[in-house]
Design an enzyme around this catalytic site. Sequence first.
Site, PDB file in Angstrom:
ATOM      1  N   LYS A 127       0.878  -1.183   0.000  1.00  0.00           N
ATOM      2  CA  LYS A 127       0.000   0.000   0.000  1.00  0.00           C
ATOM      3  C   LYS A 127       0.907   1.222   0.000  1.00  0.00           C
ATOM      4  CE  LYS A 127      -3.181   2.428   3.143  1.00  0.00           C
ATOM      5  NZ  LYS A 127      -4.255   2.268   4.116  1.00  0.00           N
TER       6      LYS A 127
HETATM    7  C1  5RP Z   1      -1.492   4.921   7.623  1.00  0.00           C
HETATM    8  C2  5RP Z   1      -2.514   3.885   7.352  1.00  0.00           C
HETATM    9  C3  5RP Z   1      -3.800   4.122   7.968  1.00  0.00           C
HETATM   10  O1  5RP Z   1      -3.958   3.994   9.257  1.00  0.00           O
HETATM   11  C4  5RP Z   1      -4.969   4.211   7.115  1.00  0.00           C
HETATM   12  O2  5RP Z   1      -5.198   2.971   6.525  1.00  0.00           O
HETATM   13  C5  5RP Z   1      -4.881   5.350   6.179  1.00  0.00           C
HETATM   14  O3  5RP Z   1      -5.992   5.511   5.365  1.00  0.00           O
HETATM   15  P1  5RP Z   1      -6.327   6.930   4.712  1.00  0.00           P
HETATM   16  O4  5RP Z   1      -5.021   7.671   4.575  1.00  0.00           O
HETATM   17  O5  5RP Z   1      -6.921   6.626   3.378  1.00  0.00           O
HETATM   18  O6  5RP Z   1      -7.292   7.632   5.624  1.00  0.00           O
HETATM   19  O7  5RP Z   1      -2.296   2.931   6.663  1.00  0.00           O
HETATM   20  O8  5RP Z   1      -0.445   4.804   6.726  1.00  0.00           O
END
Ligand code: 5RP
Length: 299
Positions: free
Chosen positions: A203
């Site tokens: 991710k």
């Molecule tokens: C931080 C993360 C998160 O806690 C979360 O999944 C982020 O999601 P978003 O930025 O779309 O609100 O992975 O790196």
Amino acid sequence: MPEADDSQKEKQYHPDVPQKNVPFPLKGSGSYDWGMKNRLARTFEPETGRTVMLAVDHGYFQGPTTGLERIDLSIVPLVPHCDALFCTRGILRSLVPPQTQKPIVLRASGGPSILKELSDEEISMDMEDALRLNACGVGIQVFVGGEFETRSVHNMTKLVNLGMRHGMPVMAVTAVGKDMKRDAQYFRLACRMCAELGATYVKTYYVDEDFETVTSSCPVPIVMAGGKKMPEFAALRMAYDAIQGGAAGVDMGRNIFQSDAPSAMIQAVRAIVHTNETPERALELYRALRARLGRKKAR
Ligand code: 5RP
């Protein structure tokens, strides 16, 4: 010898039909065992090879984030619209109905709060518990360039070793510190390191310039992180550009659950991810769904 199979039907051996070896189409995932592939195929829709993950794990370091104060009320109704839910085991056990058919990816790192150095994380969950919870994956932060870089990379490799033992995909999340430059050069480095060290998918954040070099130099699928809330059209455009730039999906949180109409927003994101809708068309869809939901509420 007694004959157990006493059917009178003629046997169907089809000796003239060669057995097909069905290839596993998800990028870089062809060599895994069945359990791992099955978990991946549940997370990434087999028809498109893409996924819309809904990220609601924020509480693990920042408490009741806006939009996540009551996950039972704000998030559970959105679950039917996602392909996978990314959350902590605490939220899963306490608030997500076990009747859900959606695959769950569990946050498996943690430690410091927003009050401290965030890269100082440890693995926060046993693989046995992820299996007990019937997870389809686990996710862990990797702080390339961060103060505790080596530890966070080792956290990931330990989790990958456990994941390989049990057929559990590991999603590496390339975390960026406040003062770090977010550009393609950095994300190429971070994503490639995660993949080389065994992450099943990564991710990472979208960057305007050369994002396709981040995806093409990463041998496993990339899902785009959402980041801070921005206007709906900007978020849809970012998702579109990421998908067209080679991302295999999104793992978005705030840009969905902090939207004025989260259900409309996640459906608009789906249209971009699974049917390649343009951001303009997706915005139209968002507006139409928002209006319809508004009328329903008014009744
Ligand atoms: C931080 C993360 C998160 O806690 C979360 O999944 C982020 O999601 P978003 O930025 O779309 O609100 O992975 O790196």
